[in-house]
Design a protein around this motif. Structure first.
Motif, PDB file in Angstrom:
ATOM      1  N   GLY A  23     -66.752  -5.796 -80.164  1.00 10.25           N
ATOM      2  CA  GLY A  23     -68.394  -6.165 -79.673  1.00 10.25           C
ATOM      3  C   GLY A  23     -68.786  -7.174 -79.182  1.00 10.25           C
ATOM      4  N   GLU A  26     -66.788  -9.751 -77.861  1.00 11.42           N
ATOM      5  CA  GLU A  26     -66.956  -9.578 -76.528  1.00 11.42           C
ATOM      6  C   GLU A  26     -67.907 -10.555 -75.979  1.00 11.42           C
ATOM      7  OE1 GLU A  26     -67.063  -5.949 -72.817  1.00 11.42           O
ATOM      8  OE2 GLU A  26     -66.372  -5.630 -75.209  1.00 11.42           O
ATOM      9  N   MET A  27     -69.294  -9.270 -76.616  1.00 15.55           N
ATOM     10  CA  MET A  27     -71.049 -10.580 -76.799  1.00 15.55           C
ATOM     11  C   MET A  27     -70.403 -11.610 -76.129  1.00 15.55           C
ATOM     12  SD  MET A  27     -74.412  -9.310 -77.964  1.00 15.55           S
ATOM     13  CE  MET A  27     -75.706  -9.425 -77.388  1.00 15.55           C
ATOM     14  N   ALA A  59     -76.482  -6.969 -68.496  1.00 14.36           N
ATOM     15  CA  ALA A  59     -75.557  -6.039 -69.562  1.00 14.36           C
ATOM     16  C   ALA A  59     -75.151  -6.780 -70.319  1.00 14.36           C
ATOM     17  CB  ALA A  59     -74.444  -6.832 -68.512  1.00 14.36           C
ATOM     18  N   ARG A  62     -77.727  -4.748 -72.806  1.00 18.25           N
ATOM     19  CA  ARG A  62     -76.803  -3.358 -73.081  1.00 18.25           C
ATOM     20  C   ARG A  62     -75.601  -3.460 -74.892  1.00 18.25           C
ATOM     21  NH1 ARG A  62     -77.178  -2.796 -67.424  1.00 18.25           N
ATOM     22  NH2 ARG A  62     -75.112  -3.585 -67.668  1.00 18.25           N
ATOM     23  N   LYS A  63     -75.001  -4.630 -74.538  1.00 14.24           N
ATOM     24  CA  LYS A  63     -73.393  -4.939 -74.991  1.00 14.24           C
ATOM     25  C   LYS A  63     -74.414  -4.770 -76.772  1.00 14.24           C
ATOM     26  CE  LYS A  63     -70.110  -5.433 -75.673  1.00 14.24           C
ATOM     27  NZ  LYS A  63     -68.869  -3.712 -75.526  1.00 14.24           N
ATOM     28  N   ARG A  64     -75.965  -6.341 -77.076  1.00 11.43           N
ATOM     29  CA  ARG A  64     -76.341  -5.486 -78.226  1.00 11.43           C
ATOM     30  C   ARG A  64     -76.618  -4.320 -78.564  1.00 11.43           C
ATOM     31  NH1 ARG A  64     -82.794  -6.922 -79.256  1.00 11.43           N
ATOM     32  NH2 ARG A  64     -82.744  -6.585 -81.269  1.00 11.43           N
ATOM     33  N   ASP A  66     -75.649  -1.511 -78.220  1.00  6.17           N
ATOM     34  CA  ASP A  66     -74.282  -0.458 -78.051  1.00  6.17           C
ATOM     35  C   ASP A  66     -73.597  -1.466 -79.249  1.00  6.17           C
ATOM     36  OD1 ASP A  66     -74.323   0.911 -76.019  1.00  6.17           O
ATOM     37  OD2 ASP A  66     -72.592  -0.708 -74.777  1.00  6.17           O
ATOM     38  N   GLU A  99     -77.751 -12.140 -78.306  1.00  9.54           N
ATOM     39  CA  GLU A  99     -78.900 -11.592 -76.876  1.00  9.54           C
ATOM     40  C   GLU A  99     -79.560 -12.782 -76.708  1.00  9.54           C
ATOM     41  OE1 GLU A  99     -82.163  -9.988 -75.229  1.00  9.54           O
ATOM     42  OE2 GLU A  99     -82.259 -10.553 -77.260  1.00  9.54           O
TER      43      GLU A  99
END
Length: 218
Positions: A23, A26-27, A59, A62-64, A66, A99
């Motif tokens: 993750g 990906e971020m 997005a 949101r990834k952070r 998650d 982020e």
């Protein structure tokens, strides 16, 4: 029976840690793309691309969240210790730093939209180069995170110094332009803001490097 159960629990923890690591990667890729696109929008006066970067920031946020949720679940379910615990704590901080880098990319895109189609007050050579330096630092930091490479992480602050030096040079150039040509103040100020955002990106990578060192060495 205890050993097989312990092995299963450990395998589940390792899988959960791997998923969090993926993750973060990906971020990081999302952030790298946001920086690239924001600078492309600047150089090409591409307002549509700039607006896409702004929209894409949601997005990233949101990834952070998650990643943080997954990290908290691991803490609650597996109660990791030692290196695993440091990995989770470091990963949560790294997600926050990524982020913020995305926020800086969004900020550049917002400035591009405000600039519209006004010509820049100086050739856009140093700024894209500075952004590439920050992006290279980010990619190397992520590699160090995966490889648990303390030496590579410790080498990153020196590269931040090079970004700072370029930032200072651009700053003085733009101030000089504003003094000699007062009608360029607004346009030069936009570039000053962009320069500041890129410089802060490199600072955030330095923070990531510090977390990597902590993650590996404690």
């Amino acid at each position: 029976m205890r050993e097989p159960q312990q092995r299963v629990v450990r395998e589940r923890l390792v899988q959960a840690l791997d998923e969090v690591r993926e993750g973060v990667l990906e971020m990081g890729s999302m952030v790298d793309k946001a920086i690239s696109h924001s600078m492309q929008a600047l150089v090409e006066h591409d307002l549509d691309l700039a607006r896409a970067v702004i929209d894409h920031d949601k997005a990233l946020n949101r990834k952070r969240f998650d990643i943080e949720t997954e990290a908290v679940n691991i803490l609650a379910m597996h109660q990791p210790m030692a290196g695993d615990l440091r990995f989770i704590l470091a990963t949560q901080t790294i997600a926050v730093e990524l982020e913020r880098m995305g926020d800086y990319a969004r900020g550049i895109a917002e400035i591009v939209v405000r600039m519209g189609y006004q010509p820049p007050v100086k050739p856009l050579i140093d700024l894209p180069h500075m952004a590439e330096m920050a992006r290279a630092m980010l990619r190397d930091a992520l590699d160090a995170y995966v490889q648990r490479d303390v030496a590579a992480a410790k080498a990153l602050p020196a590269r931040d110094d090079a970004v700072d030096a370029l930032n200072d040079r651009i700053y003085h150039e733009l101030i000089d332009i504003m003094i000699r040509h007062p009608d360029t103040v607004a346009r030069a100020t936009y570039l000053l803001w962009i320069t500041h955002n890129i410089e802060r990106m490199a600072d955030r990578v330095t923070n990531i490097a510090e977390r990597i060192v902590f993650m590996v060495t404690g």
